[in-house]
Scaffold this motif. Sequence first.
Motif, PDB file in Angstrom:
ATOM      1  N   THR A  40     -14.242 -57.140 -36.921  1.00  0.00           N
ATOM      2  CA  THR A  40     -15.506 -57.843 -37.151  1.00  0.00           C
ATOM      3  C   THR A  40     -15.375 -59.340 -36.918  1.00  0.00           C
ATOM      4  OG1 THR A  40     -14.903 -57.846 -39.484  1.00  0.00           O
ATOM      5  CG2 THR A  40     -16.504 -56.180 -38.761  1.00  0.00           C
ATOM      6  N   SER A  41     -14.133 -59.875 -37.003  1.00  0.00           N
ATOM      7  CA  SER A  41     -14.008 -61.294 -36.641  1.00  0.00           C
ATOM      8  C   SER A  41     -12.708 -61.619 -35.937  1.00  0.00           C
ATOM      9  CB  SER A  41     -14.216 -62.208 -37.853  1.00  0.00           C
ATOM     10  OG  SER A  41     -13.500 -61.764 -38.933  1.00  0.00           O
ATOM     11  N   VAL A  42     -12.818 -62.604 -35.057  1.00  0.00           N
ATOM     12  CA  VAL A  42     -11.663 -63.108 -34.315  1.00  0.00           C
ATOM     13  C   VAL A  42     -11.562 -64.602 -34.627  1.00  0.00           C
ATOM     14  CG1 VAL A  42     -10.673 -63.518 -32.024  1.00  0.00           C
ATOM     15  CG2 VAL A  42     -11.983 -61.421 -32.463  1.00  0.00           C
ATOM     16  N   ILE A  43     -10.436 -64.994 -35.233  1.00  0.00           N
ATOM     17  CA  ILE A  43     -10.258 -66.400 -35.584  1.00  0.00           C
ATOM     18  C   ILE A  43      -9.314 -67.014 -34.552  1.00  0.00           C
ATOM     19  CG2 ILE A  43      -9.579 -68.015 -37.404  1.00  0.00           C
ATOM     20  CD1 ILE A  43      -9.989 -65.678 -39.399  1.00  0.00           C
ATOM     21  N   THR A  44      -9.769 -68.087 -33.895  1.00  0.00           N
ATOM     22  CA  THR A  44      -9.036 -68.606 -32.742  1.00  0.00           C
ATOM     23  C   THR A  44      -8.587 -70.049 -32.965  1.00  0.00           C
ATOM     24  OG1 THR A  44     -10.365 -67.182 -31.328  1.00  0.00           O
ATOM     25  CG2 THR A  44      -9.152 -68.943 -30.235  1.00  0.00           C
ATOM     26  N   VAL A  45      -7.311 -70.288 -32.767  1.00  0.00           N
ATOM     27  CA  VAL A  45      -6.777 -71.644 -32.848  1.00  0.00           C
ATOM     28  C   VAL A  45      -7.030 -72.332 -31.509  1.00  0.00           C
ATOM     29  CG1 VAL A  45      -4.680 -73.033 -33.165  1.00  0.00           C
ATOM     30  CG2 VAL A  45      -4.977 -70.905 -34.459  1.00  0.00           C
ATOM     31  N   TYR A  46      -7.538 -73.556 -31.572  1.00  0.00           N
ATOM     32  CA  TYR A  46      -7.775 -74.316 -30.342  1.00  0.00           C
ATOM     33  C   TYR A  46      -6.464 -75.028 -30.011  1.00  0.00           C
ATOM     34  CZ  TYR A  46     -10.196 -77.317 -27.026  1.00  0.00           C
ATOM     35  OH  TYR A  46     -10.601 -77.965 -25.889  1.00  0.00           O
ATOM     36  N   HIS A  47      -5.639 -74.384 -29.196  1.00  0.00           N
ATOM     37  CA  HIS A  47      -4.287 -74.893 -28.991  1.00  0.00           C
ATOM     38  C   HIS A  47      -4.140 -75.711 -27.720  1.00  0.00           C
ATOM     39  CE1 HIS A  47      -0.044 -75.288 -29.210  1.00  0.00           C
ATOM     40  NE2 HIS A  47       0.213 -74.455 -28.216  1.00  0.00           N
ATOM     41  N   THR A  48      -4.769 -75.269 -26.633  1.00  0.00           N
ATOM     42  CA  THR A  48      -4.717 -76.047 -25.390  1.00  0.00           C
ATOM     43  C   THR A  48      -6.130 -76.544 -25.071  1.00  0.00           C
ATOM     44  OG1 THR A  48      -5.215 -74.140 -24.007  1.00  0.00           O
ATOM     45  CG2 THR A  48      -2.887 -74.573 -24.447  1.00  0.00           C
ATOM     46  N   GLU A  49      -6.170 -77.516 -24.196  1.00  0.00           N
ATOM     47  CA  GLU A  49      -7.476 -78.066 -23.807  1.00  0.00           C
ATOM     48  C   GLU A  49      -8.105 -77.124 -22.796  1.00  0.00           C
ATOM     49  OE1 GLU A  49      -8.624 -81.268 -24.789  1.00  0.00           O
ATOM     50  OE2 GLU A  49      -6.956 -81.176 -26.219  1.00  0.00           O
ATOM     51  N   HIS A  50      -8.529 -76.012 -23.244  1.00  0.00           N
ATOM     52  CA  HIS A  50      -9.071 -75.039 -22.301  1.00  0.00           C
ATOM     53  C   HIS A  50     -10.256 -74.325 -22.948  1.00  0.00           C
ATOM     54  CE1 HIS A  50      -9.197 -71.384 -19.769  1.00  0.00           C
ATOM     55  NE2 HIS A  50      -8.781 -72.221 -18.854  1.00  0.00           N
ATOM     56  N   PRO A  51     -11.394 -74.342 -22.265  1.00  0.00           N
ATOM     57  CA  PRO A  51     -12.565 -73.706 -22.870  1.00  0.00           C
ATOM     58  C   PRO A  51     -12.383 -72.194 -22.983  1.00  0.00           C
ATOM     59  CG  PRO A  51     -13.048 -74.451 -20.628  1.00  0.00           C
ATOM     60  CD  PRO A  51     -11.656 -74.899 -20.926  1.00  0.00           C
ATOM     61  N   THR A  52     -13.031 -71.634 -23.952  1.00  0.00           N
ATOM     62  CA  THR A  52     -12.867 -70.214 -24.216  1.00  0.00           C
ATOM     63  C   THR A  52     -14.222 -69.629 -24.555  1.00  0.00           C
ATOM     64  OG1 THR A  52     -10.624 -70.376 -25.015  1.00  0.00           O
ATOM     65  CG2 THR A  52     -11.903 -68.635 -25.958  1.00  0.00           C
ATOM     66  N   ASN A  53     -14.452 -68.442 -24.076  1.00  0.00           N
ATOM     67  CA  ASN A  53     -15.674 -67.729 -24.462  1.00  0.00           C
ATOM     68  C   ASN A  53     -15.658 -67.427 -25.933  1.00  0.00           C
ATOM     69  OD1 ASN A  53     -17.239 -67.455 -22.274  1.00  0.00           O
ATOM     70  ND2 ASN A  53     -16.329 -65.502 -21.602  1.00  0.00           N
ATOM     71  N   ILE A  96     -14.695 -67.117 -34.447  1.00  0.00           N
ATOM     72  CA  ILE A  96     -14.784 -68.426 -35.108  1.00  0.00           C
ATOM     73  C   ILE A  96     -13.545 -69.247 -34.791  1.00  0.00           C
ATOM     74  CG2 ILE A  96     -16.338 -67.862 -37.036  1.00  0.00           C
ATOM     75  CD1 ILE A  96     -14.035 -67.203 -38.723  1.00  0.00           C
ATOM     76  N   TRP A  97     -13.743 -70.564 -34.796  1.00  0.00           N
ATOM     77  CA  TRP A  97     -12.607 -71.449 -34.564  1.00  0.00           C
ATOM     78  C   TRP A  97     -11.843 -71.660 -35.863  1.00  0.00           C
ATOM     79  CZ3 TRP A  97     -10.898 -72.188 -29.942  1.00  0.00           C
ATOM     80  CH2 TRP A  97     -11.773 -72.252 -28.858  1.00  0.00           C
ATOM     81  N   TYR A  98     -10.542 -71.655 -35.736  1.00  0.00           N
ATOM     82  CA  TYR A  98      -9.660 -71.884 -36.884  1.00  0.00           C
ATOM     83  C   TYR A  98      -9.964 -73.224 -37.546  1.00  0.00           C
ATOM     84  CZ  TYR A  98      -5.125 -72.591 -39.247  1.00  0.00           C
ATOM     85  OH  TYR A  98      -4.140 -72.836 -40.169  1.00  0.00           O
ATOM     86  N   HIS A  99     -10.047 -74.300 -36.730  1.00  0.00           N
ATOM     87  CA  HIS A  99     -10.196 -75.637 -37.323  1.00  0.00           C
ATOM     88  C   HIS A  99     -11.547 -75.802 -38.015  1.00  0.00           C
ATOM     89  CE1 HIS A  99     -11.661 -76.002 -33.162  1.00  0.00           C
ATOM     90  NE2 HIS A  99     -12.502 -76.898 -33.636  1.00  0.00           N
ATOM     91  N   GLU A 100     -12.553 -75.126 -37.490  1.00  0.00           N
ATOM     92  CA  GLU A 100     -13.861 -75.226 -38.160  1.00  0.00           C
ATOM     93  C   GLU A 100     -13.846 -74.443 -39.467  1.00  0.00           C
ATOM     94  OE1 GLU A 100     -16.486 -75.746 -34.070  1.00  0.00           O
ATOM     95  OE2 GLU A 100     -16.905 -74.032 -35.374  1.00  0.00           O
TER      96      GLU A 100
END
Length: 648
Positions: free
Chosen positions: A214-227, A234-238
């Motif tokens: 039901t959820s995918v938590i994603t770390v923004y690790h590289t400067e690369h856009p992601t769908n 959801i973004w980890y940092h948010e």
Amino acid sequence: MSQQVYPVPDKFLKNARTTAEDYAAKYQQSVTDNTQFWREQAQSIDWIKPFTKVRDVSFDKDNFHVEWFGDGQLNVSANCLDRHVANHPDKPAIIWEGDHPYRHKIISFRELHQEVCRFANVLKKQGVKKGDRVTLYMPMIPEAAIAMLACTRIGAVHCVVFGGFSPDSLASRIEDSQSSVVITANEGLRGGKTIPLKTNVDAALQMPGTEGVTSVITVYHTEHPTNMQQGRDIWYHEAIAEVNEHCPPEPMDAEAPLFILYTSGSTGKPKGVLHTTGGYLVYAATTFREVFDIRDNDVYWCTADVGWITGHSYLLYGPLANGTTTLMFEGVPQYPTWARIGQIIDKHDVTILYTAPTAIRSMMREGDHYVRESDRHSLRLLGSVGEPINPEAWSWYYNVVGEGRCPIVDTWWQTETGGILISPIPGATPLKPGSATKPFYGVQPAIVDGEGNILEGECEGNLVLIDSWPGQMRTVYGDHQRFIDTYFSTFNGMYFTGDGAKRDKDGYYWITGRVDDVLNVSGHRLGTAEVESALVAHQSVAESAVVGMPHEIKGQGICAYVTLQADVEPTEELRKELRDWVRSEIGPIATPDAIHWAPALPKTRSGKIMRRILRKIAANELDTLGDTSTLADPSVVEHLIVTVYPER
Ligand code: PRX
């Protein structure tokens, strides 16, 4: 077997905590009164509710049960964090060294504690409860450790999937573990190359069986856009910005599941090895402290990825339970140059290095000068794990990397065992290159023949354990019968390791490798059956058989014999296509090193493939093929030899 003996180096001996006599006496006591031994070791862990029973164990397959510290309660993250925050809040818990040499981060116990509590609150907000499974598909970044510890804080069961696995492999693990949350990063970074982790997760979640996520938590690790899929991603940092850092540790029963880790067996799909809370933590903490001779000011570096058991027990839980500073490296030994390992040792004053023979062999091949660019004067102990270490690599590690002053602990163990079972105790055990030496305290290995008779003295046979230890796996997730059948049915009353071993006149153990159809490629475990089923899933392939072959760097390489469908021509393009196919089905570690076209495969009259012969052909040991008279059609072997060695 090299019988050269290396006594404990003088410098190490001077400060040794354990002498040879201590080891012998302590080992004896630990097996004579195993209950008392583990009762004492368990005191190094903080129990929320103290246990009264130490062990309740039977290896009999008809009455099998294993429980350690059964009525106690504890929390793993509290043992790894809270108690150290109380004693040394500012001590580095994790030193993170990025893929790029200019990136590093030092995280104190206090900071790690805060991050873990916050992220635990994020998980709670996503509806994760005690006992729920959470899949991690992460690069080697601090958030991987934070996510694992956050799971343990609230009693969720983490399932870490190595970031090198394909979307297919990831999907089958998500499905098997019935995870509701996946934690990942937009991209991984290794040796300057990016790995599309989030894209792989998206692909995996398109596959049937993964609908429960039901959820995918994603770390923004590289400067690369992601769908980002609305409502799911959801973004980890948010997410962590929205929660507070107060999260009391959940009291967990000692036998509550802690994590699942998938590993290859000789048949079928990978098994979900399940470890539980109390026994695992006591075992990881005790073995870490004793085998690595841990002192307060150590900076300890284990190069394993968190996706493997070594990354669980000896990158994360063992070190942090002991309040030890653990170094986490995102990159690879050759980036930007082969001098990197030595540079990191000097940069962070690493005192203990724990790595794999395959890494040692590849550094050795590049030449001593890379290592000699560094001082390495901080180093005092070296470790090896994952596969047998050949004496040449051992000597190079000892003399060049360790400059003859650092003992090497060659540690034998498995995903299933949770922690080290056979290893030198540095300071106490004289070393023999290539031997994992002697059992750890409380561990009772034995060597048995094909019928399960225990062999005495100098011998060779199958390696078993005749009694339990707290860190052993408790079940195959969702398939307890497979657990009993795999490990306790070959030899009744014993845990069968799947490894062969020799014991020499001094009681030293020498692991000879797997005796089943499991390959060990660069220290990574792979079932031949997995590679075979990937190959036959390709439309051009009628049948295939996969065996291991000697490989200078990887230890074992993958050799595939492929019989094509009747109307398909064997071409170089097809060979490449099949290699890429296996890579995309399982992951790069499963890429075959050799693919041979087999007009037919050697089979017995009952249709069983004779792998023994295929292994001999792969190793070019044609003079010792052995008896081929039981083959349904002995001419198949001749045809195969002509195909594989046309110039012969
Ligand atoms: O064959 C043994 C080999 O690796 C297998 C376990 O693989 P895995 O579960 O992936 O765990 C690897 C890290 C513990 C064993 O059955 N193996 C592991 N360590 C050694 C070893 N073989 C020889 N010497 C070792 N030190």
